[in-house]
Motif scaffolding. Sequence first.
Motif, PDB file in Angstrom:
ATOM      1  N   ALA A 128       0.771  -0.923   0.056  1.00 44.94           N
ATOM      2  CA  ALA A 128       0.087   0.131  -0.493  1.00 44.94           C
ATOM      3  C   ALA A 128       0.822   1.514   0.155  1.00 44.94           C
ATOM      4  N   ALA A 129       1.730   1.105  -0.545  1.00 39.79           N
ATOM      5  CA  ALA A 129       3.086   2.357   0.258  1.00 39.79           C
ATOM      6  C   ALA A 129       2.718   2.726  -0.940  1.00 39.79           C
ATOM      7  N   PRO A 130       2.792   4.612  -0.688  1.00 37.92           N
ATOM      8  CA  PRO A 130       2.974   5.405  -2.245  1.00 37.92           C
ATOM      9  C   PRO A 130       4.541   4.977  -2.741  1.00 37.92           C
ATOM     10  N   ARG A 131       4.145   5.641  -4.633  1.00 43.02           N
ATOM     11  CA  ARG A 131       5.223   4.900  -5.196  1.00 43.02           C
ATOM     12  C   ARG A 131       6.131   6.789  -5.675  1.00 43.02           C
ATOM     13  N   TYR A 132       5.239   7.446  -5.702  1.00 42.23           N
ATOM     14  CA  TYR A 132       5.282   9.034  -5.733  1.00 42.23           C
ATOM     15  C   TYR A 132       4.950  10.592  -4.878  1.00 42.23           C
ATOM     16  N   TYR A 133       5.961  11.224  -4.953  1.00 42.01           N
ATOM     17  CA  TYR A 133       5.647  12.196  -4.326  1.00 42.01           C
ATOM     18  C   TYR A 133       5.454  13.288  -4.921  1.00 42.01           C
ATOM     19  N   ARG A 134       5.076  14.221  -4.577  1.00 43.82           N
ATOM     20  CA  ARG A 134       4.557  15.162  -5.518  1.00 43.82           C
ATOM     21  C   ARG A 134       4.689  16.087  -4.362  1.00 43.82           C
ATOM     22  N   PHE A 135       5.116  17.448  -4.904  1.00 45.39           N
ATOM     23  CA  PHE A 135       4.911  18.729  -4.137  1.00 45.39           C
ATOM     24  C   PHE A 135       6.023  20.063  -5.046  1.00 45.39           C
ATOM     25  N   ALA A 136       5.528  20.689  -5.096  1.00 46.21           N
ATOM     26  CA  ALA A 136       6.014  21.910  -5.647  1.00 46.21           C
ATOM     27  C   ALA A 136       6.910  21.788  -7.129  1.00 46.21           C
ATOM     28  N   GLY A 137       5.905  21.283  -7.896  1.00 47.32           N
ATOM     29  CA  GLY A 137       6.138  20.956  -9.050  1.00 47.32           C
ATOM     30  C   GLY A 137       7.439  19.760  -9.296  1.00 47.32           C
ATOM     31  N   PHE A 138       7.588  19.571  -8.720  1.00 50.25           N
ATOM     32  CA  PHE A 138       8.493  17.967  -8.291  1.00 50.25           C
ATOM     33  C   PHE A 138       7.964  16.820  -8.013  1.00 50.25           C
ATOM     34  N   SER A 139       8.710  15.637  -8.633  1.00 50.73           N
ATOM     35  CA  SER A 139       7.952  14.548  -8.263  1.00 50.73           C
ATOM     36  C   SER A 139       9.120  13.207  -8.221  1.00 50.73           C
ATOM     37  N   LEU A 140       8.464  12.951  -6.610  1.00 48.23           N
ATOM     38  CA  LEU A 140       9.865  11.842  -6.350  1.00 48.23           C
ATOM     39  C   LEU A 140       9.169  10.614  -6.693  1.00 48.23           C
ATOM     40  N   ASP A 141      10.166   9.802  -7.179  1.00 40.90           N
ATOM     41  CA  ASP A 141       9.743   8.243  -7.574  1.00 40.90           C
ATOM     42  C   ASP A 141      10.516   7.384  -6.834  1.00 40.90           C
ATOM     43  N   THR A 142       9.553   6.759  -5.944  1.00 47.71           N
ATOM     44  CA  THR A 142      10.618   6.382  -4.701  1.00 47.71           C
ATOM     45  C   THR A 142      10.704   4.341  -5.514  1.00 47.71           C
ATOM     46  N   VAL A 143      10.292   4.153  -6.416  1.00 45.70           N
ATOM     47  CA  VAL A 143      10.837   3.376  -6.986  1.00 45.70           C
ATOM     48  C   VAL A 143      11.849   3.425  -8.178  1.00 45.70           C
ATOM     49  N   GLU A 144      12.117   4.332  -8.965  1.00 45.23           N
ATOM     50  CA  GLU A 144      13.568   3.942  -9.814  1.00 45.23           C
ATOM     51  C   GLU A 144      14.139   5.477  -9.074  1.00 45.23           C
ATOM     52  N   ARG A 145      13.779   5.697  -7.824  1.00 44.70           N
ATOM     53  CA  ARG A 145      14.465   6.892  -6.697  1.00 44.70           C
ATOM     54  C   ARG A 145      15.006   7.977  -7.717  1.00 44.70           C
ATOM     55  N   THR A 146      14.264   8.475  -8.576  1.00 44.19           N
ATOM     56  CA  THR A 146      14.155   9.689  -9.418  1.00 44.19           C
ATOM     57  C   THR A 146      13.174  10.858  -9.170  1.00 44.19           C
ATOM     58  N   LEU A 147      14.177  12.233  -8.884  1.00 45.36           N
ATOM     59  CA  LEU A 147      12.878  13.150  -8.496  1.00 45.36           C
ATOM     60  C   LEU A 147      12.766  13.961  -9.950  1.00 45.36           C
ATOM     61  N   VAL A 148      12.176  14.562 -10.437  1.00 42.62           N
ATOM     62  CA  VAL A 148      11.491  15.148 -11.643  1.00 42.62           C
ATOM     63  C   VAL A 148      11.149  16.637 -11.081  1.00 42.62           C
ATOM     64  N   ASP A 149      11.918  17.589 -12.574  1.00 42.93           N
ATOM     65  CA  ASP A 149      10.846  19.385 -12.034  1.00 42.93           C
ATOM     66  C   ASP A 149      10.006  19.390 -12.172  1.00 42.93           C
ATOM     67  N   SER A 150       9.358  20.520 -12.686  1.00 39.68           N
ATOM     68  CA  SER A 150       7.979  20.689 -13.304  1.00 39.68           C
ATOM     69  C   SER A 150       8.484  20.929 -15.189  1.00 39.68           C
ATOM     70  N   GLN A 151       9.635  20.688 -15.489  1.00 44.39           N
ATOM     71  CA  GLN A 151      10.103  20.842 -16.637  1.00 44.39           C
ATOM     72  C   GLN A 151      10.140  19.609 -16.888  1.00 44.39           C
ATOM     73  N   GLY A 152      10.082  18.513 -16.575  1.00 40.62           N
ATOM     74  CA  GLY A 152      10.090  17.010 -16.846  1.00 40.62           C
ATOM     75  C   GLY A 152      11.718  16.850 -16.403  1.00 40.62           C
ATOM     76  N   ASP A 153      12.159  17.328 -16.178  1.00 39.82           N
ATOM     77  CA  ASP A 153      13.866  17.186 -16.860  1.00 39.82           C
ATOM     78  C   ASP A 153      14.649  16.026 -15.202  1.00 39.82           C
ATOM     79  N   ILE A 154      15.197  15.750 -14.684  1.00 37.95           N
ATOM     80  CA  ILE A 154      15.300  14.382 -13.942  1.00 37.95           C
ATOM     81  C   ILE A 154      16.440  16.188 -13.028  1.00 37.95           C
ATOM     82  N   VAL A 155      16.495  15.819 -11.319  1.00 36.41           N
ATOM     83  CA  VAL A 155      17.170  16.435 -10.794  1.00 36.41           C
ATOM     84  C   VAL A 155      17.950  15.167 -10.319  1.00 36.41           C
ATOM     85  N   PRO A 156      19.334  15.616 -10.765  1.00 42.33           N
ATOM     86  CA  PRO A 156      20.516  14.313  -9.991  1.00 42.33           C
ATOM     87  C   PRO A 156      20.276  14.443  -8.344  1.00 42.33           C
TER      88      PRO A 156
END
Length: 237
Positions: A128-156
């Motif tokens: 039941a744990a959520p995969r995505y956390y979205r905040f301030a235009g960012f999306s954190l994917d806890t499966v892929e362990r990636t952060l995407v900004d509001s432009q769709g670019d991956i934040v290292p």
Amino acid sequence: MTRKILIVDDDQKTRTLLKAYLEKNQYEVRLAHDGATFLAEFQRLADELSLVILDVMLPDTDGFALCKAVRRKSNVPVIMLTASSDETDRVVGLELGADDYIAKPYSPRELLARIKAIHRRIGIDSSAAPRYYRFAGFSLDTVERTLVDSQGDIVPLTGMDYQLLKYFVEHPGDVLDRNVLCEETRGRDAGPLDRSLDVQISKLRLRLNDGGRQPHLIKTVRGAGYVFSADVSAAAA
């Protein structure tokens, strides 16, 4: 099974705080202020509940009697809360069928950890744990362990960046002291002269474009720790 919890406690402030804290962590919470209200709610929701939390001292009955009533109808996990440090209370509660027992005063974080442990044991939280956390235009994917900004670019992110950010988005609005953050991300408390956490938070702020004298996302609470102040939504997809 749903993550629905029924709590009975005669203290209104405690009920309100627990409901807000658990709902931030993606639990559905129902409240009762006395034994009669609890039993009515339990009869209505018994088949939907994943856990009940019983305060031992109530104005019209006690948690032991409620635990016996629950066990006559259901095997739903039970956590009991008590202000007494008497070991006898704990033994009685466990013998009546309680799954865990927490003495007051306790932290909501400790209660959440006990809830998660029970839910993992019965096979709820893992799926039941959520995969995505979205905040301030960012999306954190806890499966892929990636952060995407509001432009769709991956934040290292470094591994430490990810662990720290994940803990922040899981606890938005909570004041988190330095020892809690170090324990959760590094497995140890912060020493009195250890500034590595502060350096790491400064780096994470820069990755989130949250630098400057007055950060908007990760705020410093003087003498207390840090708080993630963004509105966070969690989703499975």
